[in-house]
Write a protein that holds these residues in place. Structure first.
Motif, short mmCIF file in Angstrom:
data_model
loop_
_atom_site.label_atom_id
_atom_site.label_comp_id
_atom_site.label_asym_id
_atom_site.label_seq_id
_atom_site.Cartn_x
_atom_site.Cartn_y
_atom_site.Cartn_z
N TYR A 71 0.81 -1.22 0.00
CA TYR A 71 0.00 0.00 0.00
C TYR A 71 0.85 1.27 0.00
O TYR A 71 0.33 2.37 -0.17
CB TYR A 71 -0.94 0.02 1.21
CG TYR A 71 -2.24 -0.72 0.99
CD1 TYR A 71 -2.29 -1.81 0.14
CD2 TYR A 71 -3.40 -0.32 1.64
CE1 TYR A 71 -3.48 -2.51 -0.05
CE2 TYR A 71 -4.59 -1.00 1.45
CZ TYR A 71 -4.62 -2.09 0.61
OH TYR A 71 -5.79 -2.77 0.42
N ALA A 72 2.14 1.10 0.21
CA ALA A 72 3.03 2.26 0.12
C ALA A 72 2.85 2.93 -1.24
O ALA A 72 2.95 4.15 -1.38
CB ALA A 72 4.47 1.85 0.33
N VAL A 82 -1.79 14.60 -5.27
CA VAL A 82 -2.31 15.72 -4.49
C VAL A 82 -1.32 16.27 -3.48
O VAL A 82 -1.70 16.99 -2.56
CB VAL A 82 -3.65 15.39 -3.81
CG1 VAL A 82 -4.76 15.33 -4.82
CG2 VAL A 82 -3.56 14.12 -3.05
N TYR A 83 -0.05 15.95 -3.69
CA TYR A 83 1.02 16.67 -3.01
C TYR A 83 1.02 16.53 -1.49
O TYR A 83 1.26 17.50 -0.76
CB TYR A 83 1.00 18.16 -3.37
CG TYR A 83 0.59 18.47 -4.79
CD1 TYR A 83 0.95 17.63 -5.84
CD2 TYR A 83 -0.15 19.60 -5.10
CE1 TYR A 83 0.58 17.90 -7.14
CE2 TYR A 83 -0.52 19.90 -6.41
CZ TYR A 83 -0.16 19.04 -7.42
OH TYR A 83 -0.53 19.31 -8.70
N THR A 84 0.74 15.33 -0.96
CA THR A 84 0.87 15.15 0.49
C THR A 84 2.33 15.37 0.87
O THR A 84 3.24 15.18 0.07
CB THR A 84 0.44 13.73 0.93
OG1 THR A 84 1.14 12.77 0.13
CG2 THR A 84 -1.05 13.53 0.77
N ASP A 85 2.54 15.77 2.12
CA ASP A 85 3.89 16.09 2.56
C ASP A 85 4.65 14.85 3.00
O ASP A 85 5.85 14.75 2.84
CB ASP A 85 3.84 17.09 3.71
CG ASP A 85 3.31 18.42 3.25
OD1 ASP A 85 4.11 19.23 2.78
OD2 ASP A 85 2.08 18.64 3.33
N ASP A 86 3.93 13.91 3.63
CA ASP A 86 4.58 12.67 4.06
C ASP A 86 3.53 11.57 4.19
O ASP A 86 2.33 11.83 4.03
CB ASP A 86 5.37 12.86 5.36
CG ASP A 86 4.55 13.58 6.42
OD1 ASP A 86 3.31 13.54 6.34
OD2 ASP A 86 5.16 14.20 7.32
N SER A 87 4.00 10.36 4.47
CA SER A 87 3.10 9.20 4.45
C SER A 87 3.28 8.33 5.68
O SER A 87 4.41 8.17 6.16
CB SER A 87 3.39 8.35 3.21
OG SER A 87 3.29 9.12 2.04
N HIS A 223 10.02 8.82 -2.43
CA HIS A 223 8.92 8.61 -1.49
C HIS A 223 9.33 7.90 -0.21
O HIS A 223 8.88 8.21 0.88
CB HIS A 223 7.76 7.87 -2.19
CG HIS A 223 6.58 7.66 -1.29
ND1 HIS A 223 6.18 6.43 -0.86
CD2 HIS A 223 5.74 8.55 -0.72
CE1 HIS A 223 5.13 6.56 -0.07
NE2 HIS A 223 4.83 7.84 0.02
N GLU A 224 10.22 6.89 -0.35
CA GLU A 224 10.68 6.12 0.81
C GLU A 224 11.12 7.03 1.96
O GLU A 224 10.87 6.74 3.13
CB GLU A 224 11.89 5.27 0.40
CG GLU A 224 11.58 4.21 -0.63
CD GLU A 224 10.99 2.96 0.01
OE1 GLU A 224 11.75 2.27 0.72
OE2 GLU A 224 9.79 2.70 -0.17
N GLU A 225 11.80 8.09 1.57
CA GLU A 225 12.34 9.03 2.56
C GLU A 225 11.24 9.65 3.42
O GLU A 225 11.48 10.09 4.54
CB GLU A 225 13.06 10.19 1.84
CG GLU A 225 14.32 9.79 1.13
CD GLU A 225 15.49 9.75 2.10
OE1 GLU A 225 15.73 10.79 2.74
OE2 GLU A 225 16.12 8.68 2.22
#
Ligand SMILES: Cc1cc2nc3c(=O)[nH]c(=O)nc-3n(C[C@H](O)[C@H](O)[C@H](O)COP(=O)(O)OP(=O)(O)OC[C@H]3O[C@@H](n4cnc5c(N)ncnc54)[C@H](O)[C@@H]3O)c2cc1C
Ligand code: SF4
Lengths: 291, 567
Positions: A71-72, A82-87, A223-225
């Motif tokens: 799901y990552a 939509v430009y989320t800042d982090d996950s 994204h991993e970061e």
């Protein structure tokens, strides 16, 4: 609140039901392993609502999802689109096969941990039903767990950071659909309606939007970061209350929807064949409305 | 019922405010915005295309004049290496009479007052400019927004104070730069331009043709950093006044025609057929060698500065630059619009900065007007000597008399003798004489044809290429149609009022059902009437029918309509 809004968007992966991607076994059951995962289409509206809030008021949007490590990719998709800042991904074996109830408990714990360790949250956005479960319960249940107000079926929204309130237009379905305007104190949970449309009628908003797009391109490539994964231990959850063991819902049966017959019967008639054509007209006559 | 929520940013009166708003991101808007940002002014640029350049067409020679106060590389130093195609190193004009061709080397004329001159394609050029302009303007609190169409001027107590848009709430500004090109809706709204007279405009039509760089090097005998320009005039366009051009790009050719709009209308000529007459002329066979692959067909109106360059291009806080102000100079066969738009845009920015703080809202406009004059720009756009030559040259009596002489044996003898040949070549290379060629048949058709006839050699090549049909050309273009919301409406559908558009519209033709304008004869009460109908789907937004037909004419909403890839 310093004019900065902190939002968390709950998003979920669902099987890609689109033609060509989805795969069913012989009994017509979904083959989860062979069907790729995509973001729940309705979460798109929640994400758009969160983005609109960030564009208008500044702030920070985190994407949060519960599910297998795969799901990552859904969270990455959220970052790209939509430009989320982090996950934040809530993932381990113990959490597998949760129903909406167990999911809500997990999400509540995660949001509590987020508030303790990351930042106070003003808004939690969730989509309207998922494309696979179709219950529409996770959002309200999560909200109940948090003991926050909830505004559902949101078509448009704006917040007043100074007053600490949210104003929303929501769809009230009935014999005649109505749109009502409501206010709620922050923090609260917002369930975006599929008819939610972000509006950017100010040049400054569009410029911010454009700037975010530029910044995100670099972030999403890495994204991993920006991804934090929490398992049930991080969340301090008792395995008896989560995952399959903690899920009171029992799915009694799933009925496959029969495939539409793909071949129709056709009779070929040469237009110059008068008898043949006459027969067709006779048959069509019944459908023509007259007598 | 409105479903959206406004939001509460902006000034106390609820309006957003920027120091400067620039409408349009062509060369004029890009230069204005870059210069404003260099001065530290908070500048918002609004462009209706999905990307700058997606709406724009030019033939393609961007001049940097030695005498100009500003050239594009002043603001974007790497422009030539990053965004231009090839410099023009060879320049020729071909006088055609049937298969006879007389070619003059026009390099002297071309190089007169020229620092550099590059062929450009507008989509790559303008989109590159847009990115640079966005970087610059972002630094001073603004930026470029695409897909936004300005649809009018915001007024307060009758005074222009800002702009209104399809996509955004109204915006106020201390300076509004209308760099929105030909058919400027802002200039019209301000009452500074009307769209009435066909003789004030040219129509340009162009094809971008595929040709890889090795083939170009081989067929035009040039190196990688060289390019050629060929101009064509004479009788290949029948009696329509105008000419043709061919320029080399990095890996394509730009081939097109520019005609006086009144002449097109008079002759009921079909623009695409005139383009085809050029493409299929035997002279071009040497370059095509039977191969022809058209990448894009495009068209746009071009103002004639000699007639419409506005002498006072401002009103209140609004200034007009470039085509919007009619600043497009046809110096005989040489067309200079982009360079003047750049100069004007930068001057408007300077004028705003030096008059800032002045309470009079027209201070910037007045200063800009003075700067246009002092820099010599206005005299290029509206040469005084043209006004004089026009008074004699264009009068029909004189034209007819001259034409008769040229047609007679005396004419052929006069033009045909060897001394005349040298004199003619000199005359063509004289910027002074060339700008005197007034807009008559004589300058465009009779004289070149006679030169071709008398001095030319016969071309025996066979040009066997088949240009695409109009339907194919339309089919190859990209459109995002604003379904149910046509941007042009016919006000008068009688043939008398609007019939000229059927032929003059570059994507319509008599007896062609797939274009914008069609004519049909209907019977009403026994009498026959010829009517015109309009379907804007294939429209390339050239602006022609705004002038030759009776319409309510607007550009489509932001991002909608045709999208050029080459330009
Ligand atoms: C066939 C042809 C050949 C030509 N050849 C040459 C040549 O060789 N050399 C030369 O120098 N010139 C040439 N020209 C002329 C040249 O193209 C123009 O003079 C030049 O483009 C003018 O620049 P501008 O910035 O004023 O306007 P434009 O380049 O037209 O830019 C206007 C911009 O404003 C935008 N816009 C318009 N309306 C709105 C709105 N309402 N809201 C928001 N945005 C809007 C447009 O999308 C566009 O990007 C030629 C023209 C044609 C048609
Ligand atoms: S409809 Fe009008 S504006 Fe559109 S291409 Fe035809 S003449 Fe040009």
């Amino acid at each position: 609140m310093e004019g900065i809004v902190r939002s968390v968007v709950l998003t979920k992966g669902v099987p890609d039901f689109s033609e060509g991607a989805v795969s069913f076994n012989e009994e017509g059951h979904l083959e989860r392993g062979k069907t790729p995962t995509v973001m729940n289409p309705n979460d798109e509206f929640a994400l758009q609502a969160a983005l609109q809030t960030k564009v208008r008021h500044g702030g920070h949007v985190s994407g949060m999802s519960m599910g297998p490590p795969g799901y990552a990719s859904v969270l990455e998709e959220a970052m790209e689109s939509v430009y989320t800042d982090d996950s934040y991904l809530l993932s381990d074996r113990e959490l597998a096969a949760s129903d909406t109830w167990a999911t809500a408990i997990t999400l509540c714990s995660a949001l509590e941990k987020y508030q303790e360790e990351v930042a106070d949250v003003d808004l939690v956005f969730a989509g309207f039903k998922t494309a696979d479960g179709e219950t529409g319960q996770t959002g309200p249940q999560t909200c109940w767990g948090l003991d926050w107000p909830i505004v559902t079926h949101v078509l448009a929204l704006d917040i007043d950071p100074d007053e600490g309130i949210l104003r929303a237009k929501r769809l009230v379905e009935g014999d005649v659909d109505e749109i009502e305007t409501v206010e709620a104190p922050l923090p609260c949970v917002v369930i975006a309606d599929p008819e939610f449309e972000p509006t950017y009628r100010k040049a400054t908003h569009r410029l911010t939007h454009k700037q975010l797009r530029g910044e995100t391109r670099e972030r999403a490539a890495d994204h991993e970061e920006y991804l934090t994964t929490w398992d049930h231990q991080d969340l301090n959850l008792d395995p008896d209350y989560i995952g399959l063991d903690g899920s009171p819902t029992i799915v009694s049966a799933v009925d496959p929807i029969p495939k539409a017959p793909s071949e129709r019967e056709a009779t070929m008639v040469d237009p110059s064949d008068e008898d043949g054509m006459e027969k067709i007209f006779d048959e069509m006559h019944a459908f023509a409305g007259g007598d | 019922m409105s479903r959206g929520f406004g939001s509460a940013t902006g000034g106390t009166d609820g309006y957003e405010h920027y120091d400067a708003v620039v409408v349009g991101c062509g060369p004029g808007g890009a230069a204005a915005a870059a210069r404003l940002a260099d001065h530290g002014v908070e500048t918002l640029v609004l462009e209706r295309g999905v990307e700058a350049g997606s709406k724009n067409v030019s033939g393609g020679l961007l001049y940097a004049e030695e005498s100009a106060p500003y050239t594009l590389d002043d603001f974007f130093p790497d422009f030539r290496t990053e965004a231009a195609e090839r410099p023009v190193t060879d320049y020729h004009i071909h006088n055609l009479s049937g298969n006879r061709v007389k070619t003059y080397d026009l390099t002297d004329l071309h190089e007169h007052d020229t620092d550099w001159c590059d062929a450009v394609l507008r989509r790559p050029m303008d989109s590159w400019l847009e990115r640079r302009v966005h970087e610059k303007t972002s630094e001073t609190g603004g930026g470029v927004l695409t897909g936004v169409r300005v649809n009018g001027l915001l007024r307060e107590n009758g005074e222009i104070v800002g702009v209104t848009c399809d996509e955004l709430d109204p915006i106020k500004a201390d300076l509004i730069v209308a760099a929105d090109g030909v058919n400027s809706e802002l200039a019209r709204d301000a009452g500074l331009m009307d769209w009435e007279e066909p003789d004030e405009w040219f129509q340009g039509v162009k094809a971008v043709v595929e040709m890889d760089s090795e083939t170009i090097a081989d067929r035009f005998d040039i190196e990688e950093d060289e390019g050629v320009a060929h101009l064509f005039s004479g009788d290949l366009f029948q009696d329509v006044r105008g000419g043709g051009f061919l320029y080399t790009n990095e890996d394509s050719l730009s081939i097109g025609t520019v005609f006086h709009l009144d002449s097109l209308v008079e002759e009921q000529a079909e623009p695409h057929e005139l383009l085809d007459a050029l493409l299929t002329h035997p002279l071009l066979a040497q370059w095509f060698r039977g191969e022809y692959d058209e990448r894009e067909y495009a068209a746009k109106l071009v103002p004639d500065s000699k007639k419409v360059a506005h002498r006072e291009p401002y009103r209140d806080r609004l200034v007009l630059v470039g085509d919007a102000a009619g600043q497009m100079q046809a110096q005989g066969p040489i067309i200079k619009g982009m360079n003047h738009a750049v100069t004007a845009g930068a001057l408007a920015a300077d004028a705003f900065v030096v008059t800032r703080g002045n309470a009079d809202p027209e201070a910037a406009g007045r200063r800009y007007t003075t700067m246009l004059e002092k820099s010599g720009t206005m005299d290029k756009l509206r040469p005084r000597r043209y006004d004089i030559s026009r008074r004699v040259g264009e009068r029909d009596v004189v034209t007819n008399a001259v034409e008769r002489v040229l047609d007679s044996r005396i004419g052929s003898v006069a033009v045909g003798n060897p001394i005349a040949e040298r004199a003619l070549k000199r005359a063509y290379n004289s910027p002074f004489l060339v700008s005197m060629l007034s807009d008559t048949r004589t300058g465009y058709v009779s004289l070149p044809a006679l030169i071709g006839e008398e001095h030319g050699r016969t071309v025996h090549w066979e040009n066997e290429i088949e240009p695409p049909t109009l339907a194919e050309r339309i089919g190859d273009l990209t459109y995002d149609t604003d379904v149910g919301n046509p941007h042009i409406r016919l006000r008068d559908e009688s043939y008398e009022a609007s019939g000229a558009a059927v032929a003059a519209c570059p994507v319509s033709a008599e007896d062609f059902g797939g274009g914008c304008y069609r004519s049909e004869t209907v019977e009403t009460n026994g009498s026959e009437e010829r009517l015109v109908s309009l379907d804007t789907q294939p429209c390339v937004e050239c602006g022609t029918c705004a002038i030759v037909a009776d319409t309510e004419w607007e550009h489509p909403r932001g991002g909608k309509g045709v999208e050029y890839r080459e330009g």
